[in-house]
Design an enzyme around this catalytic site. Structure first.
Site, PDB file in Angstrom:
ATOM      1  N   ARG A 208       1.345   7.888  15.936  1.00  0.00           N
ATOM      2  CA  ARG A 208       1.125   6.714  15.095  1.00  0.00           C
ATOM      3  C   ARG A 208       1.593   7.066  13.695  1.00  0.00           C
ATOM      4  NH1 ARG A 208      -5.454   7.324  15.479  1.00  0.00           N
ATOM      5  NH2 ARG A 208      -5.523   9.335  14.437  1.00  0.00           N
TER       6      ARG A 208
ATOM      7  N   GLY B 191     -11.952   6.671  15.257  1.00  0.00           N
ATOM      8  CA  GLY B 191     -13.328   7.052  15.534  1.00  0.00           C
ATOM      9  C   GLY B 191     -14.303   5.903  15.547  1.00  0.00           C
TER      10      GLY B 191
ATOM     11  N   TYR C 151       6.351 -11.827 -17.872  1.00  0.00           N
ATOM     12  CA  TYR C 151       5.842 -10.453 -17.821  1.00  0.00           C
ATOM     13  C   TYR C 151       4.363 -10.449 -17.478  1.00  0.00           C
ATOM     14  CZ  TYR C 151       3.699 -11.477 -22.300  1.00  0.00           C
ATOM     15  OH  TYR C 151       2.933 -12.042 -23.280  1.00  0.00           O
TER      16      TYR C 151
ATOM     17  N   SER D 138       0.214 -16.740 -23.346  1.00  0.00           N
ATOM     18  CA  SER D 138      -0.263 -15.571 -22.622  1.00  0.00           C
ATOM     19  C   SER D 138      -1.559 -15.959 -21.933  1.00  0.00           C
ATOM     20  CB  SER D 138      -0.485 -14.407 -23.588  1.00  0.00           C
ATOM     21  OG  SER D 138      -0.957 -13.291 -22.864  1.00  0.00           O
TER      22      SER D 138
ATOM     23  N   MET E 275     -14.315   3.270  17.558  1.00  0.00           N
ATOM     24  CA  MET E 275     -14.651   2.721  18.858  1.00  0.00           C
ATOM     25  C   MET E 275     -14.748   3.853  19.876  1.00  0.00           C
ATOM     26  SD  MET E 275     -12.715  -0.883  18.902  1.00  0.00           S
ATOM     27  CE  MET E 275     -11.174  -0.066  18.607  1.00  0.00           C
TER      28      MET E 275
END
Lengths: 925, 925
Positions: free
Chosen positions: B362, B128, B899, B811, B130
């Site tokens: 699509r 929607g 991690y 960490s 274009m």
């Protein structure tokens, strides 16, 4: 003048072959030098004193015979938990026998007794920190023999001294136990010092001392001279790990594992009557540097009498009159030593019955003034090279010439008289004397209108206080650190400053300060402050003013300039700074902080109005009023720096710094609101005031940030408020074009602060170069300029290659770079946890004073490498406070910066430091 | 549910040979695939729609004949300032002739007229956004011919539609000019929709429309079909750069330089009477993922009627009853497409007089829930591999299962209480609560500027409304279906949406809606909408978090776990968080912020008393009261994480965060002072209050810092106030020992925050390990633990090798690391200049949301490398907020972290993102 926290350089401690012996005689110099391998290794092995005595012996000086027990023996002793290493004691006995043969005397011999001194002597001088025993070998029989030879009084005096010293040092009897009987005796004789006591008194005192030792140790005093020697050697070894020595080494940065050597030397006596004497001297005057032997001596005295100050010594010049032949001999030895060591020496000597003995020599400590003169003179006399002369002078020595100093004698007297109020951070050197004033306006009024000399005393200073600071002789604050506002501004303007004086309670409302012990200093009372030492005195101390045009200094700096590779530029915000900077050797302006111009009294209201503008149009109007002011500032800089670069940093600080204090406004508005709610006062006037205050407060709240250091400032401000920086660039280029039209050779460098990403730079460059081009087109003139950036954010350093695509120069803003790299707010930390960190040894140095090589330095090195990889001709400098710090300058040389920039008053220091860096780098190559 | 800010991956734009032609027929699939080189390049060249239509044609599907004008032509057109590239128009004419030959009709032919549609079709779907023109080629003559063939009403309807659409899209006439006459006509006929209008009305309306165009454009409506075609192609080209499309691309992260293709296709008509129809469908249910064709169709209608929602369509299942044979054919094509594309398809179809035409396919947009189910089902059906299934689901899709849904009980109560406003189409799942707003601009303003939560309420949404929809919590429309604009966009961006709520009368002008029974909801009133059930409630309903035990999700995450290499841990401060984290797949606690425990209501007074303690003894007392509380917190964590590591960060924030607000205290004290000075009130009480306030204020002033972020916090606080952290460590180890005694397998990790130097770590480790050992000795039990540090200061990263000597794990605290590396205070910047930077494109991404690879990431990579060089088994993780961001997780995988740790609700996202990272890295290898 020294840097206690720096670690002394020590030869690499690779395992080396154990030296052949634990002891060496002074006459063995050639042999031990071979064994040690180098002079440096020899000093490590024999200690400073021992190696010098051996060297002096080899030079033919009259040194009393003796031998050294090596530092290796000490280390083995300490490692072996207090046992001599195998074979050492036998070697000591053999060396002792050799000594006895040389002197024809024997330890403990009741006829021809040998007395020895046992002294420590480590690789680095640690004066007074370790133990010494004199007159060792004394017994009742020996005393009798000495009495026969040199008189009863001499013998009893030596005996008394020995028992006291041995008792204290070796046996650990507290000295007060000895001092009490002695004092009693003096009282009884109404004597002022011990030399007035007759032999019988001394004999009685010695007897008392022997009892004291028996009582205190539970054992009789050792009567066997060999036992005395063994115990004394052990005591000296152990004193290496004594608390005093340990603390000293920690403060002086001396490693703890070097150990001390022990010197056992035949005693010579300066107290053998009126043909004996003892003294200390330096081969030149270490206060002024003049080429004259300087020192003191005492007739019929032992060395400790000269040092202790119980008798007033005679000047060394009197020696010429007293014993002309000995004086000539002494002078010859002094010259020989100076020539041999290529430096001024500090010597000790004794004359025993007309015979001169040289007891010690070492490089002499000297004042800044003397250091420079001596270095220059030695080079002129071709004793050393010019390069060596440059290296002989510490950069901080140069600082002395830039600031008035208190008279040394007056300072001593003031301290003795209790006038020292406190000692705090010495952030801007020099001496200042003035009447205490507790606010900037009063300071300015008294200084400008009543022509008084004032010292500004504040809890801390703010930009609002600058006019008062400029009007003062110096400033004292109770808060703040090395980079506090007061410190920065004071250094910038060469005003002596002491900050962070936490012992002082400054009360600006009561207009007084309260010091330790309840001393109160009121407004108008005189203060003397020394920004070189951090001392603050009550009262007026006389000063002396050194001269930067001192011819020795000028020559030395000339030699330094010939050696250095780093350029030296100045941080200067005003034309008057720029002029001074040029006189001090500036090769350009490395940093002009444009916002400092905004704080000037007549401009601040315009700046505030500009910030408070309701719309773009109104802002534009105020900017138009600022434009001519900035233009004239810049024109002044360009004129002062004709032919040299002028680096202008666009506005950096957050805008709220230009507005009144937030808390004060909160208090005012709350007070007005409360009064209005109680109908107390002139309501319409209060309401009007409240409305105006509230508007200001609203704006302040809008601008206020939780962490302004990391907030809307620098390039961010430029992007947010483009008109402001466009005005600044316009002012720069209008000034540059106008100056160029007058024939001035202008080299503007436009510098963007606080850049973190290359896009910021790209965007700003586009906007600002457009303005620059527009101005040049209007003026019909082109000036060459450079566009560059500060590197003061880690990300900028990390992405320096991309930044260099848009920057023609980098300037390291190491204050902010240190803050961000460490995550430390210096304003908060320098009076807080950073002090704690330095005290606890978590940080070796204040990273805001000397660059942190491992962290901040790593980023700098990387930024230079990556920046130059992208733009090989990238111009790199430093303009943080660190730019005037010698150790930082050495680092800047190392990483290949083009220049350092520092406050004008640091320029001579920087020139010398830059030369040192170059010379050391060459030497290392 | 997607990540709009991410830039879509686009094939490298290396200069490639210009394609042989500007246009391709759908039947040329094999030829154009050869010319383009790859399917991906083909999609770039022909756009998604064009390439799919060509591919569908090649698969044998009944696709109306047509041709594509390439994206290259569009780019050349836009680059050439609105001129077709050389040769293009000739190619269009040739292709048109070929089309005319295929269909046996001619454009503008008064006997057998060809009508075509002209549609945009870019590389990425932008529904929607274009322009499209249908029924092109219409003239009076053509209308007459059509009337003869298919009836007057059909012809007039087509004519009216064409003029309106062409007028609006190509000629720029505002739609209301067309809507007004049409509405008038409907009113006159009392018709509810246009299909009830007779042919003569439509003819009259068309005549009015032609006048409207003439009036508005000043020129007559173009009657030449070729001119119509040319103008329509130009309009489609230009719409690429229209505001709507531009904003959409910005939001969706689609590059702006791709251009759109133009599809020119022979029209087929679903509005040729009762044997014609048009519809849209997805090959599976894209809301739930069930394997059932889902969609809508309308008999005797054109496609826009289905999408616009002006008529309520019939469910696709009705097709089976209405035309069983066509349904079977349709189903076959759906299956073929799904099999060919290995994914669920979104198709458009039209039935013209009993013949089925497939107009588009699509990849179907789907809800998060559907995405997961479809991926799992396709893998189970062996259409795709498990790895492909894992990659098919975006990490953000998983988020759905973790987002709040309305509490079931509260929902029942709300219903019973009459708060249920309506139930309509549940087109995008999830619960949303916000204040009703009736236009997009207001929604954006309230949400962005006033930080309000809003729900957008519209009759229907249009592409112009996207910005308001994105700013809202959710959207409600009174019209539209499952494939309406609102539904599509809401699903795309994961916004809960309820559409087609026909019971609601939405009045955007009066800014209110009227529900059944006359309930009125005005702007600002609260609405709660449930996009999962389609319910809309008045008021605010409490929410709960859905169950992550959805069997499809569980399977998918299981597959993801098998692929990922990164561990996934949780940031959790309380046992209840830890328990949830474990349910969500946490393999440990990566960050427990101990100070959060201090903020609990019953504890804060103790913490404050501890801070305000007058001496160490008093502080110790308060710490003793905190100890059992912390111990029990930690015990809870250890129990919840039995067998897994629990990383406990010692206290981090500056102490003043635990004390009352400074400004408030200043106001209170000033007010009291003013009142006291005016003798207004109970003076003794006020004086007492003032004294207490002043003491607190004094302490606050002492603790206050200019930049608290860079101040006395983290390890600095631990070193400054060792008792506090010792208490914490004691609590950790007492809890660990107690739990171990109960058979719990404990793995504490003690983490030091804000480390900048290795010495800090060394010192803290000594103190804290001593305490840990003491506790374990007291408890007679040993627990294994690790000692480590946060890396959140640039200097820590730069000196990681030295830190690793004292740390067993790192960490990354990327929040603070980003602040310090960028020199940005997040709290200040995220509502200030950072927004400006993002808007101005100076920063592509918010570095606090996604890791800044170039700067912060560089430091992280370096820290891991250097840390592991010093300690090869160094455990490395991330615990900043970035730990739950998929792009950051990909980076963490890349630099070899062990991690990531994130909030419990992000765990499933992180598990999937970690799997993506591993699969992509493997694919790239």
């Amino acid at each position: 003048m020294s840097t206690p926290a720096r670690r002394r350089s020590v030869p690499p401690r690779s395992p080396r072959p154990k030296p052949a012996a634990w002891t060496y005689g002074y006459a063995d110099y050639a042999k031990v030098l071979r064994a040690a391998g180098s002079r440096d290794a020899l000093t490590s092995l024999l200690g400073g004193k021992g190696s010098n005595l051996a060297e002096m012996t080899s030079l033919g000086l009259p040194v009393p015979p003796g031998f050294v027990i090596t530092t290796e023996a000490c280390k083995a002793f300490l490692a072996g938990r207090g046992r001599f290493p195998d074979g050492m004691w036998d070697e000591v006995l053999a060396a002792l026998r050799a000594l006895e043969r040389r002197t024809g005397k024997r330890l403990g011999d009741p006829k021809r007794p040998l007395l020895v001194s046992v002294r420590s002597g480590a690789r680095f001088s640690m004066p007074g920190m370790m133990d010494t025993v004199l007159n060792l070998g004394m017994t009742d029989e020996v005393a009798a023999a000495l009495a026969a030879e040199a008189g009863e009084r001499f013998a009893q005096d030596a005996y008394r001294r020995f028992v006291q010293m041995f008792g204290r040092v070796v046996l650990g009897v507290p000295d007060e136990h000895f001092e009490a009987p002695l004092a009693e005796c003096r009282r009884a004789r109404s004597a002022t010092n011990d030399s007035e006591l007759p032999a019988e008194d001394l004999r009685a005192v010695t007897a008392r001392f022997l009892d004291v030792v028996q009582q205190h140790t539970g054992k009789p005093f050792p009567r066997d001279p060999l036992q005395q020697l063994r115990l004394a050697i052990e005591a000296v070894f152990r004193s290496w790990n004594g608390k005093r020595a340990f603390d000293y080494r920690k403060a002086a940065g001396i490693p703890h594992d070097l150990g001390t050597a022990v010197n056992v030397v035949a005693m010579v006596f300066g107290n053998m009557g009126q043909d004996s004497a003892t003294g200390v001297a330096t081969t030149r005057d270490v206060t002024t540097g003049q080429n004259e032997i300087e020192g003191d001596f005492l007739v019929d005295a032992q060395g400790e009498d000269v040092v202790s100050g119980t008798r007033t010594p005679r000047p060394i010049a009197d020696l010429a009159a007293w014993r002309p032949k000995l004086w000539r001999e002494f002078r010859r030895w002094c010259q020989l030593l100076e020539k041999h060591y290529r430096d001024v020496q500090d010597v000790e000597f004794t004359i025993e019955r007309g015979t001169l003995w040289m007891l010690q020599t070492r490089s002499a400590k000297r004042t800044a003034q003397a250091a420079i003169r001596i270095a220059v003179d030695l080079a002129t006399e071709k004793r050393i090279t010019r390069q060596q002369a440059v290296l002989r002078v510490q950069p901080e020595h140069v600082d002395y010439f830039l600031h008035p100093q208190f008279d040394a004698e007056a300072r001593r007297a003031a301290k003795a008289g209790g006038a020292l109020l406190t000692t705090a951070l010495n952030v801007s050197p020099g001496a200042a004397i003035g009447q205490a004033v507790f606010d900037a306006d009063t300071a300015e009024r008294l200084a400008r209108q009543e022509n008084k000399k004032v010292v500004l005393v504040r809890p801390e200073t703010k930009p609002d206080d600058v006019h008062g600071l400029l009007a003062s002789q110096g400033v004292v604050t109770s808060r703040g650190g090395r980079t506090s506002h007061a410190a920065l501004v004071a250094r910038q303007f060469g005003k002596p400053a002491v900050v962070g004086a936490m012992q002082l309670e400054v009360d600006p409302v009561a207009r007084q300060l309260t010091g330790p012990g309840g001393i109160v200093v009121r407004e108008g009372d005189w203060l003397s402050l020394d920004g070189t030492t951090g001392e603050v005195f009550v009262g007026q101390l006389p000063t002396v003013v050194p001269d930067v045009a001192d011819p020795h200094l000028v020559r030395l700096l000339g030699w330094a300039d010939a050696e250095r590779r780093l350029g030296v530029q100045a941080n200067a915000d005003y034309p008057r700074d720029a002029e001074r900077a040029r006189r001090f050797g500036a090769e350009g302006i490395g940093l002009c902080r444009t916002e400092h111009m905004f704080f000037e009294a007549e401009r601040l209201p315009i700046v505030q109005a500009m910030i408070l503008a309701r719309d773009e149009g109104e802002r534009r109007q105020h900017l138009d009023r600022l434009l001519p002011l900035q233009r004239s500032d810049f024109a002044g800089l360009f004129r002062a720096m004709d032919g040299l670069p002028v680096t202008i940093r666009l506005i950096d600080p957050p805008l709220h710094e230009f507005l009144p204090d937030h808390d004060k406004l909160v208090r005012e508005t709350t007070s007005l609101q409360t009064k209005l709610s109680l109908h107390a006062g002139d309501e319409p006037a209060m309401a009007q005031q409240l409305a105006s205050d509230e508007r200001l407060l609203h704006k302040l709240d809008e601008l206020r940030e939780q962490n302004p250091m990391l907030g809307l400032r620098g390039v961010r401000l430029g992007i947010h408020m483009p008109d402001l920086v466009r005005m600044q660039v316009r002012a720069i280029f209008e000034a540059a074009c106008d100056c160029a039209a007058d024939g001035i050779d202008v080299h503007p460098k436009v510098m963007i602060p606080l850049t973190a990403t290359s896009v910021e730079l790209q965007v700003e460059r586009q906007v600002l170069e457009a303005e620059a081009r527009a101005v040049m087109k209007e003026r019909g003139r082109k000036v060459k300029y450079l566009f560059g950036t500060m590197i003061e954010i880690p990300r900028a350093a990390l992405t320096a290659d991309r930044l260099a695509e848009h920057a023609e120069f980098f300037s390291f803003g190491t204050n902010d770079l240190t803050q961000t790299t460490f995550g430390i707010s210096r304003d908060d930390a320098e009076t807080g946890f950073l002090q704690e960190y330095l005290q606890k040894g978590i940080l070796a140095d204040n990273p805001f004073a000397t660059i942190d090589r491992d962290g901040v330095g790593q980023l700098m090195r990387l930024a230079v490498e990556r920046g130059r990889a992208a733009r090989p001709k990238l111009d790199c400098g430093i303009c943080g406070e660190h730019g005037g710090d010698p150790r930082t300058i050495a680092f800047c040389h190392e990483i290949g910066l083009d220049y350092v920039s520092c406050s004008p008053f640091r320029l001579p220091v920087a020139r010398l430091a830059a030369a040192h860096a170059a010379l050391r780098a060459n030497a290392a190559r």
